[in-house]
Design an enzyme around this catalytic site. Structure first.
Site, PDB file in Angstrom:
ATOM      1  N   HIS A  21       0.843  -1.206   0.000  1.00  0.00           N
ATOM      2  CA  HIS A  21       0.000   0.000   0.000  1.00  0.00           C
ATOM      3  C   HIS A  21       0.879   1.257   0.000  1.00  0.00           C
ATOM      4  CE1 HIS A  21      -3.031  -2.728   2.214  1.00  0.00           C
ATOM      5  NE2 HIS A  21      -3.559  -2.492   1.040  1.00  0.00           N
ATOM      6  N   LYS A  45     -15.766  -8.823   6.198  1.00  0.00           N
ATOM      7  CA  LYS A  45     -15.516  -9.680   7.359  1.00  0.00           C
ATOM      8  C   LYS A  45     -15.123  -8.809   8.547  1.00  0.00           C
ATOM      9  CE  LYS A  45     -13.257 -12.401   4.434  1.00  0.00           C
ATOM     10  NZ  LYS A  45     -11.968 -12.937   4.076  1.00  0.00           N
ATOM     11  N   ARG A  93      -2.426  -6.504  -8.655  1.00  0.00           N
ATOM     12  CA  ARG A  93      -1.270  -7.359  -8.363  1.00  0.00           C
ATOM     13  C   ARG A  93      -1.178  -8.529  -9.322  1.00  0.00           C
ATOM     14  NH1 ARG A  93      -3.131  -7.997  -2.364  1.00  0.00           N
ATOM     15  NH2 ARG A  93      -4.942  -8.316  -3.678  1.00  0.00           N
ATOM     16  N   SER A 131      -2.867  -7.738   2.754  1.00  0.00           N
ATOM     17  CA  SER A 131      -3.102  -7.604   4.195  1.00  0.00           C
ATOM     18  C   SER A 131      -3.469  -8.950   4.802  1.00  0.00           C
ATOM     19  CB  SER A 131      -4.233  -6.606   4.454  1.00  0.00           C
ATOM     20  OG  SER A 131      -3.861  -5.328   4.041  1.00  0.00           O
TER      21      SER A 131
END
Ligand code: PNS
Length: 162
Positions: A21, A45, A93, A131
């Protein structure tokens, strides 16, 4: 007449912010006068870090006066428009990211036609980073020192007690 400042919004969950990030924020700054890191309140979540913790970690990890960190609730398109942004930045990505990102970009364009989505490619050695992987590695006591800022590493240690 001087051109208005180019504001980019970089949205995400940032649970927690990673070196990936940080790399994208730096890249966004190469074409934007200012970057608003927009931390989503609605993480699907249950997040590991609270909204306040996620915002505070980004503020500590990113040392650039032209980078503002804010939280947002509701639609990203509404937030971007209200913030006066002309660009939404997302990182791509891998091919697996593409489908979802493409859908989101098209929907955001429908909702906020004046705001362009720009996809940035992360640094080669950060391409695999997410993450969720960081949380997983930290949960089991793995070394995340190359993957996150030291303040994030410390916060993960505190969360998991290792
Ligand atoms: O880091 P993430 O979890 O991939 O970020 C996803 C995020 C927060 C950018 C996305 O879920 C989002 O924009 N949420 C806000 C609600 C919204 O606008 N949804 C419609 C997108 S088309």
């Amino acid at each position: 007449m001087t051109a208005p400042p180019r504001i980019a919004v970089y949205p995400g969950s940032f649970d927690p912010i990673t070196r990936g990030h940080e790399d994208l924020i730096r890249r966004a700054r190469s074409f934007a006068d200012s970057v608003i890191v927009a931390v989503s309140v609605n993480v699907v979540k249950q997040p590991l870090f609270s909204l306040e913790e996620r915002v505070a970690l980004i503020r500590q990890a990113v040392d650039d006066p032209a980078v503002d960190v804010r939280s947002f609730d509701g639609l990203l398109a509404d937030f971007a428009r209200a913030a006066g942004a002309s660009v939404i930045v997302r990182g791509l990505r891998a091919v697996s990211d593409f489908e979802y990102e493409f859908q989101m970009a098209l929907m955001n364009r429908k909702l906020a036609p004046g705001v362009e989505t720009v996809f940035l490619v992360p640094a080669f050695d950060l391409t695999y980073l997410s993450s969720s992987l960081v949380r997983e590695v930290a949960r089991f006591g793995g070394d995340v020192s190359q993957l996150v800022h030291p303040v994030v590493q410390k916060a993960l240690k505190k969360k998991f007690g290792k």
